[in-house]
Design a protein around this motif. Structure first.
Motif, PDB file in Angstrom:
ATOM      1  N   PHE A  46       0.817  -1.223   0.000  1.00 14.11           N
ATOM      2  CA  PHE A  46       0.000   0.000   0.000  1.00 14.11           C
ATOM      3  C   PHE A  46       0.845   1.265   0.000  1.00 14.11           C
ATOM      4  CE2 PHE A  46       0.422  -1.484   4.421  1.00 14.11           C
ATOM      5  CZ  PHE A  46       1.082  -0.399   4.977  1.00 14.11           C
ATOM      6  N   ILE A 221      -5.905   3.656  -0.767  1.00 15.06           N
ATOM      7  CA  ILE A 221      -5.160   2.981  -1.838  1.00 15.06           C
ATOM      8  C   ILE A 221      -4.631   4.033  -2.786  1.00 15.06           C
ATOM      9  CG2 ILE A 221      -5.296   1.309  -3.717  1.00 15.06           C
ATOM     10  CD1 ILE A 221      -7.534  -0.079  -2.161  1.00 15.06           C
ATOM     11  N   TYR A 231      -6.463  -3.269  -6.831  1.00 16.23           N
ATOM     12  CA  TYR A 231      -7.741  -2.569  -6.757  1.00 16.23           C
ATOM     13  C   TYR A 231      -8.309  -2.345  -8.161  1.00 16.23           C
ATOM     14  CZ  TYR A 231     -11.030   1.280  -5.952  1.00 16.23           C
ATOM     15  OH  TYR A 231     -12.151   2.087  -5.928  1.00 16.23           O
TER      16      TYR A 231
END
Length: 318
Positions: A46, A221, A231
């Motif tokens: 992340f 994100i 994602y």
């Protein structure tokens, strides 16, 4: 009188220093052993290229200049007189000892009452802590160490490429405690790989370790990250905001009521993010958490009944 649902950091600081205290971010020219190949490459899945330094000044500026510029602005805007020098971005103990010591010394000013250092649990050792202890004694400033943990689930830690396990975190907390520094743990409560049991166990472990503070982050994100790619491919189950609200309330309910809550929701600049706080303002999510806690009659420590032999006491009706 305002209802006390959890122990708020700003109130804690005001009580400790007898007036409002503001944190001033400092951005050092340092990276992370989980990015440069020492422990791993690419960092946490992340983590952005700038780490968490979205709002920091350039790390090409000296520590003194960063402090001077930010304190001048914050001081005038909020009429503040006391500050915390916050070494925020990346792994701030991932430096040669002499450089680390010089940077910390450069942050000492008459109006700086505390130095806070963010780092990884596997990047802490006695050499750095000895330097900080000497500075604390000589300069009379408080020292706080912030440690990223994010999850207590070993499978999640591996999945997000943290590069350490829970064991390193426990060892780091125990070591830091011998120096009488405050310890703050960072946790992300809505990682797509964790469930409510992980969140509850996280609160229990942090309580058992007697950390002084917790900084809670809702997952954001960022573009151009591994998690960002996942994602975009639709591979993450992020659930909805009610999931974060419930998990946060549960976490607080199981947490020792003496632990200070430094943050309850994270945030990132919209232009850098693919997903952040479900598209809702952070303060609205905070209000949702507090409303849910009121509805469920939860306050910090509501379920804090599991240490000190509590199970045996219940069994024997003691």
């Amino acid at each position: 009188m305002e209802k006390i649902r959890y122990k708020i950091y700003s109130s804690y600081l005001k009580n400790k220093y007898k007036e409002k205290v503001y944190r001033i971010p400092i951005n050092l020219p340092v990276t992370c052993p989980n990015r440069d190949g020492n422990l791993g490459k690419g960092g946490c899945t992340f983590c952005a290229d700038v780490g968490t330094g979205f709002e920091s000044l350039s790390n090409s500026m000296t520590v003194k200049n960063q402090l001077e510029q930010n304190i001048e602005y914050i001081g005038k805007k909020y009429k503040a007189k006391k500050f915390i020098a916050y070494f925020q971005n990346f792994t701030n103990t991932y430096l040669p000892i002499s450089e680390f010591e010089a940077f910390i010394k450069d942050s000492i000013r008459e109006d700086v009452v505390e130095v806070s250092i963010s780092t990884r649990p596997d990047a802490i050792n006695k050499s750095y802590l000895d330097v900080l202890k000497e500075i604390k004694i000589r300069e009379g400033v408080e020292i706080t160490i912030e440690l990223g943990l994010q999850s207590i689930n070993h499978k999640t830690l591996k999945k997000i490429n943290r590069g350490h396990t829970l064991a390193e975190f426990i060892e780091a907390v125990n070591l830091i405690k011998t120096y009488d520094f405050e310890v703050v743990a960072h946790m992300i409560l809505n990682l797509p790989y964790d469930d409510e049991d992980d969140v509850i166990e996280g609160a229990k472990i942090l309580s058992a370790l007697k950390v002084d503070g917790v900084k809670l982050h809702s997952l954001y994100i960022v573009k151009n990250t591994v998690m960002g790619d996942d994602y975009l491919k639709g591979e993450l189950d992020l659930k909805d905001v009610s999931d974060y609200v419930k998990k946060t309330a549960l976490f607080l309910g199981y947490l020792n009521p003496q632990i200070v809550i430094h943050r309850i929701v994270g945030r990132a600049p919209k232009e850098d993010s693919l997903f952040c706080n479900y598209g809702i303002s952070w303060w609205k999510i905070r209000d949702m958490i507090e409303e849910y806690m009121d509805e469920q009659e939860i306050v910090q420590g509501s379920y804090f009944n599991y240490l000190g032999g509590s199970a045996l006491k219940k069994l024997n009706n003691l």
